[in-house]
Write an enzyme that holds these catalytic residues in place. Structure first.
Site, short mmCIF file in Angstrom:
data_model
loop_
_atom_site.label_atom_id
_atom_site.label_comp_id
_atom_site.label_asym_id
_atom_site.label_seq_id
_atom_site.Cartn_x
_atom_site.Cartn_y
_atom_site.Cartn_z
N HIS A 269 0.83 -1.18 0.00
CA HIS A 269 0.00 0.00 0.00
C HIS A 269 0.87 1.24 0.00
O HIS A 269 1.94 1.23 0.63
CB HIS A 269 -0.93 0.01 1.22
CG HIS A 269 -2.08 0.93 1.05
ND1 HIS A 269 -2.00 2.27 1.33
CD2 HIS A 269 -3.33 0.71 0.57
CE1 HIS A 269 -3.16 2.83 1.04
NE2 HIS A 269 -3.98 1.91 0.57
N ASP A 327 -8.02 -5.41 0.12
CA ASP A 327 -8.53 -6.17 -1.02
C ASP A 327 -8.11 -7.63 -0.99
O ASP A 327 -8.64 -8.44 -1.75
CB ASP A 327 -8.06 -5.53 -2.33
CG ASP A 327 -8.79 -4.23 -2.56
OD1 ASP A 327 -9.94 -4.13 -2.11
OD2 ASP A 327 -8.21 -3.33 -3.17
N1 CMC Z 1 4.23 -7.54 -4.93
C1 CMC Z 1 5.58 -7.52 -5.13
N2 CMC Z 1 6.34 -6.42 -4.99
C2 CMC Z 1 5.71 -5.27 -4.64
C3 CMC Z 1 4.32 -5.21 -4.43
C4 CMC Z 1 3.58 -6.40 -4.58
N3 CMC Z 1 2.25 -6.40 -4.39
N4 CMC Z 1 3.98 -3.96 -4.10
C5 CMC Z 1 5.11 -3.24 -4.10
N5 CMC Z 1 6.17 -4.02 -4.43
C6 CMC Z 1 7.57 -3.61 -4.48
C7 CMC Z 1 7.86 -2.82 -5.73
O1 CMC Z 1 8.30 -3.65 -6.78
C8 CMC Z 1 8.90 -1.85 -5.27
O2 CMC Z 1 10.14 -2.50 -5.26
P1 CMC Z 1 11.50 -1.66 -5.53
O3 CMC Z 1 11.58 -0.66 -4.42
O4 CMC Z 1 12.56 -2.71 -5.46
O5 CMC Z 1 11.34 -1.04 -6.88
C9 CMC Z 1 8.51 -1.57 -3.81
O6 CMC Z 1 7.78 -2.72 -3.39
C10 CMC Z 1 7.66 -0.33 -3.62
O7 CMC Z 1 6.56 -0.38 -4.50
P2 CMC Z 1 5.97 0.87 -5.27
O8 CMC Z 1 5.22 0.42 -6.48
O9 CMC Z 1 7.04 1.90 -5.46
O10 CMC Z 1 4.97 1.40 -4.16
P3 CMC Z 1 3.72 2.32 -4.41
O11 CMC Z 1 3.43 2.98 -3.11
O12 CMC Z 1 3.91 3.16 -5.61
O13 CMC Z 1 2.56 1.24 -4.77
C11 CMC Z 1 0.72 -0.25 -4.66
C12 CMC Z 1 1.55 0.83 -3.92
C13 CMC Z 1 -0.54 -0.56 -3.84
C14 CMC Z 1 0.27 0.27 -6.03
C15 CMC Z 1 1.57 -1.54 -4.82
O14 CMC Z 1 1.96 -2.05 -3.56
C16 CMC Z 1 0.87 -2.63 -5.65
O15 CMC Z 1 0.93 -2.61 -6.87
N6 CMC Z 1 0.17 -3.62 -4.95
C17 CMC Z 1 -0.60 -4.61 -5.65
C18 CMC Z 1 -1.95 -4.05 -6.05
C19 CMC Z 1 -2.89 -3.86 -4.88
O16 CMC Z 1 -3.08 -4.77 -4.09
N7 CMC Z 1 -3.53 -2.67 -4.79
C20 CMC Z 1 -4.55 -2.38 -3.80
C21 CMC Z 1 -4.17 -1.29 -2.86
S1 CMC Z 1 -5.32 -1.20 -1.47
C22 CMC Z 1 -6.83 -0.71 -2.13
C23 CMC Z 1 -6.80 0.59 -2.85
O17 CMC Z 1 -6.18 1.54 -2.37
O18 CMC Z 1 -7.40 0.66 -3.92
#
Ligand code: CMC
Length: 392
Positions: A269, A327
């Protein structure tokens, strides 16, 4: 040119002041108007939570009844809106229909809408909260090829939604109370989440004083993405694809592989770097619903529980502070209730409508409200002259 703060993804930009929702991502705290989310989920129903988000205080009994009556006055949609559905392909994704049909409400309520008048703003808020379950259930019925079910105002908000989805066989029957409670909790847990992607979209669209129904349609469009509200659908599809606990290590390895775009859906998140407090409540609810429906041995639940366990102990997930989010569990509950996977994000949109409307009202009521207009860092060509076409 100009000097602007460059903040892609708005990682450190506060776009507004708000009194509605507080999140402390480091400690896993979520408060609506000061009240902790777990207390609200345990002690209040969704109508009380909606009243709280909109008005700032929990209602007493008579205030609650007044609010419920007001909502019930508006649960019907115009019969012409039903004909609007027929323009969509039967196999259209229900979120595509939601974007279109909620946007179309702006055509029904445009001329009479004066967003500078607080009474009109409240009426739009009521109409949206009242009609979104009706429209959401219509999406499902249309997809199934079943006749639409009219709202029944003697039912609670969650009962009514389940009845419009699945239609009770006899008139005095009501949906199973355990499922109603779980549905109601899902609505509460998704109702607001401060300036997330879709809420920011609603505020930005609304900042130009656009029609509120059109602004909410913009929010629905933004929620649809798999990185946001689409994650509940993506998560269940992923659990089904894993299929068996023996395949979990393979998927964990894929999620950790930098060269593979695959992510574990339902994990991580932007704000919570600790357990998502909504996920805690949702986890409990998932177990209750599976016990009540006799689905404790559901293979998908087994995969989910094992995946959760392995990921929570894995160094990659620990180091990056990736915990299960709301989720991860909501899909398991929705599936046990009998809601098809392509409706999951629609249900998120239904619940979040309250938050969107509360945030939109808060913004429009501000005396100093300004149009949202970010700047950019231009990285394109500098000035050059157009050449005649034969010389290009
Ligand atoms: N699985 C594997 N690696 C992950 C995941 C994951 N679900 N989420 C983040 N990472 C890694 C990512 O690859 C990155 O690694 P590095 O620093 O080595 O590049 C690091 O963790 C940070 O991720 P980010 O994408 O920079 O973080 P963000 O804050 O931009 O993204 C997120 C947050 C929710 C989009 C992301 O965690 C994600 O894609 N999760 C899966 C989708 C999901 O479950 N979304 C629902 C969120 S809750 C409901 C809502 O708000 O709608």
């Amino acid at each position: 040119s100009g000097f602007f703060t460059y903040d892609p993804g708005f990682m450190s930009t506060a776009s507004c002041e708000s009194k509605i929702t507080y999140i402390d991502g480091g400690s896993g705290v979520l408060l609506y108007r000061g009240y902790p989310i777990d207390q609200l989920a345990d002690e209040c129903d969704f109508m009380e939570v909606a009243y709280l988000l909109l008005n700032g205080e929990l209602p007493n009994q008579s205030e609650k009844q007044g609010f419920v009556d007001e909502i019930n006055n508006h649960t019907m949609v115009h019969e012409q809106l039903a004909t609007f559905f027929r323009g969509f392909r039967r196999d259209a994704h229900p979120m595509a229909i939601m974007v279109g049909v909620v946007g179309a409400l702006s055509a029904f309520y445009h001329d009479s809408l004066d967003i500078n008048d607080p009474e009109h703003r409240s009426r739009s808020a009521t109409r949206l909260i009242a009609k979104v379950p009706t429209i959401a259930a219509m999406c499902y019925r249309y997809w199934m090829g079943h006749p639409f079910v009219y709202p029944r105002n003697e039912m609670t908000y969650a009962e009514n939604f389940l009845n419009m989805m699945f239609s009770m066989p006899s008139h005095d029957e009501k949906p199973d109370p355990v499922l109603v409670k779980a549905m109601d909790r899902i609505f509460t847990l998704h109702a607001d989440h401060e300036q997330n992607c879709s809420t920011s979209t609603v505020r930005l669209a609304g900042s130009s004083h656009a029609n509120p129904f059109a602004c909410i349609a913009a929010g629905i469009a933004s929620l649809w993405g798999p990185a946001h509200g689409g994650a509940n659908e993506a998560c269940l599809n992923m659990l089904n694809e894993i299929g068996d606990v023996s395949r979990i290590p393979e998927f964990i390895a894929k999620a950790k592989d930098k060269n593979d775009p695959f992510r574990l859906m339902g994990f991580g998140h932007r704000v919570y770097k600790n357990f998502d407090p909504r996920a805690k409540v949702m986890r409990e609810s998932a177990h209750e619903v599976l016990a009540a429906t006799g689905k404790q041995d559901d293979p998908i639940l087994k995969v989910a529980m094992e995946l959760e366990k392995i990921a929570l102990e894995d160094e990659y997930f620990i180091e990056k502070k990736l915990y299960p989010n709301v989720d991860f569990y909501s899909g398991i509950i929705l599936q046990a209730i009998g809601i098809p996977v392509n409706m999951f994000t629609v249900i998120f949109a239904l619940a979040r409508t309250v938050g969107w409307v509360a945030q939109w009202k808060e913004m429009i009521s501000e005396p100093t409200q300004k149009i949202g207009r970010p700047r950019q860092l231009y990285t394109g060509e500098s000035h050059r002259d157009v050449q005649p076409i034969e010389k290009r």
